[in-house]
Design a protein around this motif. Structure first.
Motif, mmCIF file in Angstrom:
data_model
loop_
_atom_site.group_PDB
_atom_site.id
_atom_site.type_symbol
_atom_site.label_atom_id
_atom_site.label_comp_id
_atom_site.label_asym_id
_atom_site.label_seq_id
_atom_site.Cartn_x
_atom_site.Cartn_y
_atom_site.Cartn_z
ATOM 1 N N LEU A 105 20.719 -10.666 -22.108
ATOM 2 C CA LEU A 105 19.360 -10.326 -21.690
ATOM 3 C C LEU A 105 18.460 -11.338 -22.377
ATOM 4 N N SER A 106 17.790 -12.162 -21.565
ATOM 5 C CA SER A 106 17.050 -13.289 -22.135
ATOM 6 C C SER A 106 15.626 -13.374 -21.631
ATOM 7 N N ILE A 107 14.808 -13.973 -22.473
ATOM 8 C CA ILE A 107 13.430 -14.265 -22.067
ATOM 9 C C ILE A 107 13.419 -15.687 -21.527
ATOM 10 N N ALA A 108 12.754 -15.867 -20.380
ATOM 11 C CA ALA A 108 12.657 -17.199 -19.791
ATOM 12 C C ALA A 108 11.218 -17.478 -19.398
ATOM 13 N N THR A 128 9.968 -7.535 -16.329
ATOM 14 C CA THR A 128 11.318 -7.114 -16.713
ATOM 15 C C THR A 128 11.705 -5.770 -16.119
ATOM 16 N N THR A 129 13.015 -5.526 -16.097
ATOM 17 C CA THR A 129 13.555 -4.222 -15.735
ATOM 18 C C THR A 129 13.877 -3.464 -17.031
ATOM 19 N N TYR A 130 13.745 -4.147 -18.163
ATOM 20 C CA TYR A 130 14.143 -3.564 -19.455
ATOM 21 C C TYR A 130 12.976 -3.503 -20.436
ATOM 22 N N ASP A 168 15.292 -11.031 -18.328
ATOM 23 C CA ASP A 168 16.248 -10.560 -17.332
ATOM 24 C C ASP A 168 17.679 -10.906 -17.761
ATOM 25 N N LEU A 169 18.645 -10.347 -17.017
ATOM 26 C CA LEU A 169 20.048 -10.620 -17.320
ATOM 27 C C LEU A 169 20.423 -11.995 -16.817
#
Ligand code: ATP
Ligand code: MG
Length: 298
Positions: A105-108, A128-130, A168-169
């Motif tokens: 799960l990363s920030i871009a 995000t979804t998270y 996102d993943l």
């Protein structure tokens, strides 16, 4: 409500479903996936599979409605935090990490934007979804931010002007690249896990779970291991053994006629690379075979 049969919740359709079904089958659980059924009864064990959306699995476990579940850690932790924040039960027991469903799960952010660290996200809006996992990470970093909750198409949010960044993943990074984004922070490394509800289990269920776990261990270990066989000149035995991964105690067998050579058999916890095989050949080894292992029990 304690059911007679062990209930296992798995993803009905998606990235975890095939590998999860394969794992259960390799553990000797027979079942037939037909049609659109919610519950599938195993034919040979007292097990019922509940086929649901992955979003529902953590809650089913935390509410004690099913006994076991297979779920990505990302989803598990997100739902756990969300339920805890609402004061709902969020307990579970992690039985084991599995060998599939790996992702991060990363920030871009925009690929052309400068980035020196999390402080550069100060005041930004993150799609995000998270939201819970993002909040946990940003709080740890002491960075203020706002979210834009999206259940799909998260990666297009910056281009669409909905957000400055996304969380996102990611598995290969190809989706990010295709959307003009670059990965700047990994906030969670996730895999599929087998989880269990808290509370009591009767003797039969406890034994069944233990059996499944032992078998899973065997299946996963077998997948990572190889059976290696080769013929080697006796005088190079030590050099050859030194090249073989995990060859502390191989089986050495004399050949029927050629007394200058022996056969070496061993179970290796790793694969044998082409380069190593070429080196072995250089030392005079021949008939090098690397075989997959189907099951193992120690
Ligand atoms: P459902 O319809 O069951 O809600 P979904 O669309 O939420 O499915 P999937 O895309 O099938 O979920 O992904 C399920 C899980 O697979 C993810 O939560 C994650 O743990 C894992 N996974 C592994 N690789 C990836 C990836 N590249 N992208 C997204 N998820 C991945
Ligand atoms: Mg889902």
């Amino acid at each position: 409500m304690q059911t007679e049969r062990l209930r296992i919740a798995i993803q009905k359709k998606g990235r975890l479903s095939k590998e999860c079904q394969d794992l259960l089958k390799r553990c000797g659980v027979k079942f037939n996936m037909m049609g659109e059924r919610l519950v599938v009864h195993s034919e040979n064990m007292p097990i019922d599979l509940l086929l649901v959306r992955d979003d529902d699995i953590p809650g089913l476990i935390m509410d004690g409605v099913v006994d076991l579940g297979v779920i990505g850690e990302n989803e598990l932790e997100e739902v756990g935090l969300e339920r805890a924040a609402r004061g709902e039960p969020s307990e579970y027991v992690k039985l084991r990490r599995l060998d599939f469903g790996g992702c991060r799960l990363s920030i871009a952010i925009d690929k052309d934007a400068d980035y020196a660290g999390p402080q550069d996200l100060q005041g930004k809006r993150i799609a995000t979804t998270y939201p819970q996992l993002v909040k946990r990470y940003m709080d740890e970093q002491g960075v203020q931010f706002s979210t834009c909750m999206l259940n799909g198409s998260v990666e297009v949010a910056p281009r669409a002007g909905l957000a400055d960044a996304i969380c996102d993943l990611v598995s290969t990074g190809a989706t990010l690249e295709a959307n003009g984004l670059k990965e700047v922070e990994v906030i969670l490394r996730s895999k599929a896990v087998l989880i269990q509800r808290t509370g009591d289990f009767n003797q039969d269920k406890t034994e069944l779970i233990e059996r499944l776990l032992t078998r899973m261990q065997g299946v996963i270990q077998a997948k990572e291991s190889k059976y290696i066989m080769l013929h080697a000149p006796t005088e190079c035995l030590e050099q050859i053994k030194a090249l073989l991964p995990g060859a502390e105690d191989p089986t050495i067998i004399p050949l029927a006629t050629d007394k200058s050579r022996v056969a070496i058999h061993l179970v290796s916890s790793e694969n044998l690379f082409w380069e190593t095989m070429e080196e072995l050949k250089g030392l005079g080894a021949s008939s090098i075979l690397v075989l997959p292992i189907e099951k193992m029990m120690e």
